[in-house]
Design a protein around this motif. Structure first.
Motif, PDB file in Angstrom:
ATOM      1  N   UNK A  35      16.640  21.824  76.574  1.00 56.05           N
ATOM      2  CA  UNK A  35      15.470  21.676  75.176  1.00 56.05           C
ATOM      3  C   UNK A  35      16.420  22.107  73.940  1.00 56.05           C
ATOM      4  N   UNK A  36      17.132  22.710  74.062  1.00 60.72           N
ATOM      5  CA  UNK A  36      17.993  23.186  72.727  1.00 60.72           C
ATOM      6  C   UNK A  36      18.640  21.914  72.189  1.00 60.72           C
ATOM      7  N   UNK A  37      19.217  21.101  73.014  1.00 61.55           N
ATOM      8  CA  UNK A  37      19.958  19.696  72.541  1.00 61.55           C
ATOM      9  C   UNK A  37      18.844  18.975  72.183  1.00 61.55           C
ATOM     10  N   UNK A  38      17.779  18.874  72.668  1.00 58.86           N
ATOM     11  CA  UNK A  38      16.859  17.698  72.252  1.00 58.86           C
ATOM     12  C   UNK A  38      16.058  18.446  70.926  1.00 58.86           C
ATOM     13  N   UNK A  39      15.814  19.670  70.807  1.00 62.19           N
ATOM     14  CA  UNK A  39      15.450  20.005  69.401  1.00 62.19           C
ATOM     15  C   UNK A  39      16.338  19.704  68.581  1.00 62.19           C
ATOM     16  N   UNK A  40      17.666  19.937  68.443  1.00 58.88           N
ATOM     17  CA  UNK A  40      18.496  19.859  67.602  1.00 58.88           C
ATOM     18  C   UNK A  40      18.668  18.275  67.347  1.00 58.88           C
ATOM     19  N   UNK A  41      18.893  17.568  68.202  1.00 56.74           N
ATOM     20  CA  UNK A  41      18.870  16.123  68.200  1.00 56.74           C
ATOM     21  C   UNK A  41      17.795  15.515  67.138  1.00 56.74           C
ATOM     22  N   UNK A  42      16.638  15.873  67.677  1.00 58.00           N
ATOM     23  CA  UNK A  42      15.438  15.451  67.216  1.00 58.00           C
ATOM     24  C   UNK A  42      14.676  16.175  66.082  1.00 58.00           C
ATOM     25  N   UNK A  43      15.366  16.908  65.635  1.00 59.13           N
ATOM     26  CA  UNK A  43      14.874  17.802  64.344  1.00 59.13           C
ATOM     27  C   UNK A  43      14.183  17.164  63.198  1.00 59.13           C
ATOM     28  N   UNK A  44      14.722  16.244  62.823  1.00 55.06           N
ATOM     29  CA  UNK A  44      14.142  15.445  61.763  1.00 55.06           C
ATOM     30  C   UNK A  44      13.121  14.541  62.105  1.00 55.06           C
ATOM     31  N   UNK A  45      13.148  14.171  63.227  1.00 55.35           N
ATOM     32  CA  UNK A  45      11.980  13.302  63.827  1.00 55.35           C
ATOM     33  C   UNK A  45      10.813  13.740  64.195  1.00 55.35           C
ATOM     34  N   UNK A  46      10.912  14.717  64.799  1.00 59.76           N
ATOM     35  CA  UNK A  46       9.501  15.265  65.404  1.00 59.76           C
ATOM     36  C   UNK A  46       9.442  16.829  65.129  1.00 59.76           C
ATOM     37  N   UNK A  47      10.325  17.576  65.487  1.00 59.34           N
ATOM     38  CA  UNK A  47      10.353  18.985  65.543  1.00 59.34           C
ATOM     39  C   UNK A  47       9.795  19.525  63.903  1.00 59.34           C
ATOM     40  N   UNK A  48      10.767  18.907  63.012  1.00 59.99           N
ATOM     41  CA  UNK A  48      10.581  19.639  61.658  1.00 59.99           C
ATOM     42  C   UNK A  48       9.105  19.530  61.243  1.00 59.99           C
ATOM     43  N   UNK A  49       8.638  18.233  61.338  1.00 61.11           N
ATOM     44  CA  UNK A  49       7.244  17.873  60.827  1.00 61.11           C
ATOM     45  C   UNK A  49       6.081  18.731  61.514  1.00 61.11           C
ATOM     46  N   UNK A  50       6.245  18.902  62.845  1.00 65.05           N
ATOM     47  CA  UNK A  50       5.352  19.891  63.740  1.00 65.05           C
ATOM     48  C   UNK A  50       5.608  21.270  63.085  1.00 65.05           C
ATOM     49  N   UNK A  51       6.726  21.757  62.834  1.00 68.45           N
ATOM     50  CA  UNK A  51       6.773  23.075  62.602  1.00 68.45           C
ATOM     51  C   UNK A  51       6.521  23.229  61.059  1.00 68.45           C
ATOM     52  N   UNK A  52       6.405  22.268  60.239  1.00 66.94           N
ATOM     53  CA  UNK A  52       6.166  22.517  58.775  1.00 66.94           C
ATOM     54  C   UNK A  52       4.533  22.784  58.900  1.00 66.94           C
ATOM     55  N   UNK A  53       3.987  22.025  59.734  1.00 66.37           N
ATOM     56  CA  UNK A  53       2.253  22.309  59.684  1.00 66.37           C
ATOM     57  C   UNK A  53       1.846  23.388  60.448  1.00 66.37           C
ATOM     58  N   UNK A  54       2.817  23.881  61.217  1.00 68.71           N
ATOM     59  CA  UNK A  54       2.488  25.031  61.940  1.00 68.71           C
ATOM     60  C   UNK A  54       2.903  26.544  61.047  1.00 68.71           C
ATOM     61  N   UNK A  55       3.934  26.540  60.614  1.00 68.93           N
ATOM     62  CA  UNK A  55       4.742  27.831  59.964  1.00 68.93           C
ATOM     63  C   UNK A  55       4.588  27.774  58.490  1.00 68.93           C
ATOM     64  N   UNK A  56       3.845  28.811  57.940  1.00 66.36           N
ATOM     65  CA  UNK A  56       3.963  29.071  56.702  1.00 66.36           C
ATOM     66  C   UNK A  56       5.119  28.831  55.938  1.00 66.36           C
ATOM     67  N   UNK A  57       5.046  28.440  54.455  1.00 63.14           N
ATOM     68  CA  UNK A  57       6.327  28.339  53.771  1.00 63.14           C
ATOM     69  C   UNK A  57       7.062  29.567  53.541  1.00 63.14           C
ATOM     70  N   UNK A  58       6.474  30.760  53.643  1.00 64.97           N
ATOM     71  CA  UNK A  58       7.223  32.099  53.521  1.00 64.97           C
ATOM     72  C   UNK A  58       8.306  32.137  54.722  1.00 64.97           C
ATOM     73  N   UNK A  59       7.872  31.545  55.931  1.00 62.27           N
ATOM     74  CA  UNK A  59       8.827  31.733  56.955  1.00 62.27           C
ATOM     75  C   UNK A  59       9.962  30.354  57.165  1.00 62.27           C
ATOM     76  N   UNK A  60       9.873  29.537  56.169  1.00 63.61           N
ATOM     77  CA  UNK A  60      10.609  28.446  56.294  1.00 63.61           C
ATOM     78  C   UNK A  60      12.114  28.582  55.558  1.00 63.61           C
ATOM     79  N   UNK A  61      13.097  28.081  55.849  1.00 60.53           N
ATOM     80  CA  UNK A  61      14.162  28.275  55.054  1.00 60.53           C
ATOM     81  C   UNK A  61      15.040  26.901  54.914  1.00 60.53           C
TER      82      UNK A  61
END
Length: 93
Positions: A14-40
């Motif tokens: 799971x860690x390998x898949x998250x890191x490899x596909x960060x820009x394609x899927x995980x980052x976009x989903x996380x941007x919708x769920x996590x407030x901007x205060x918790x992002x860096x």
């Protein structure tokens, strides 16, 4: 011992898949769920292990994870209600 090995394998995959596909899927989903205060700028190295731990635990021990989330939710609800009650009792003038 077998449960630990299964958890470690699931975590690594799971860690390998998250890191490899960060820009394609995980980052976009996380941007919708996590407030901007918790992002860096370096979210990949913080959120990927956290997601991997949660999903690996959900695979190995789903009931324990659900009960833990239930207890955390109840504690957050009670804490929020107590905080609101305390703020209503405080005279800020």
């Amino acid at each position: 011992m077998l449960v630990t090995v299964i958890w470690l394998i699931a975590f690594a995959v799971i860690l390998t898949l998250c890191i490899k596909r960060w820009e394609a899927s995980v980052s976009g989903a996380l941007d919708k769920l996590v407030p901007s205060l918790l992002r860096s700028e370096d979210d990949r190295w913080v959120w990927s292990p956290a997601i991997a731990v949660l999903l690996a635990t959900a695979i190995v021990r789903p009931v324990d994870l659900l009960l833990t989330l239930l207890v955390i939710g109840i504690l957050a609800l009670v804490g929020g209600k107590l905080a609101c009650w305390a703020m209503n009792k405080v005279d800020l003038h």
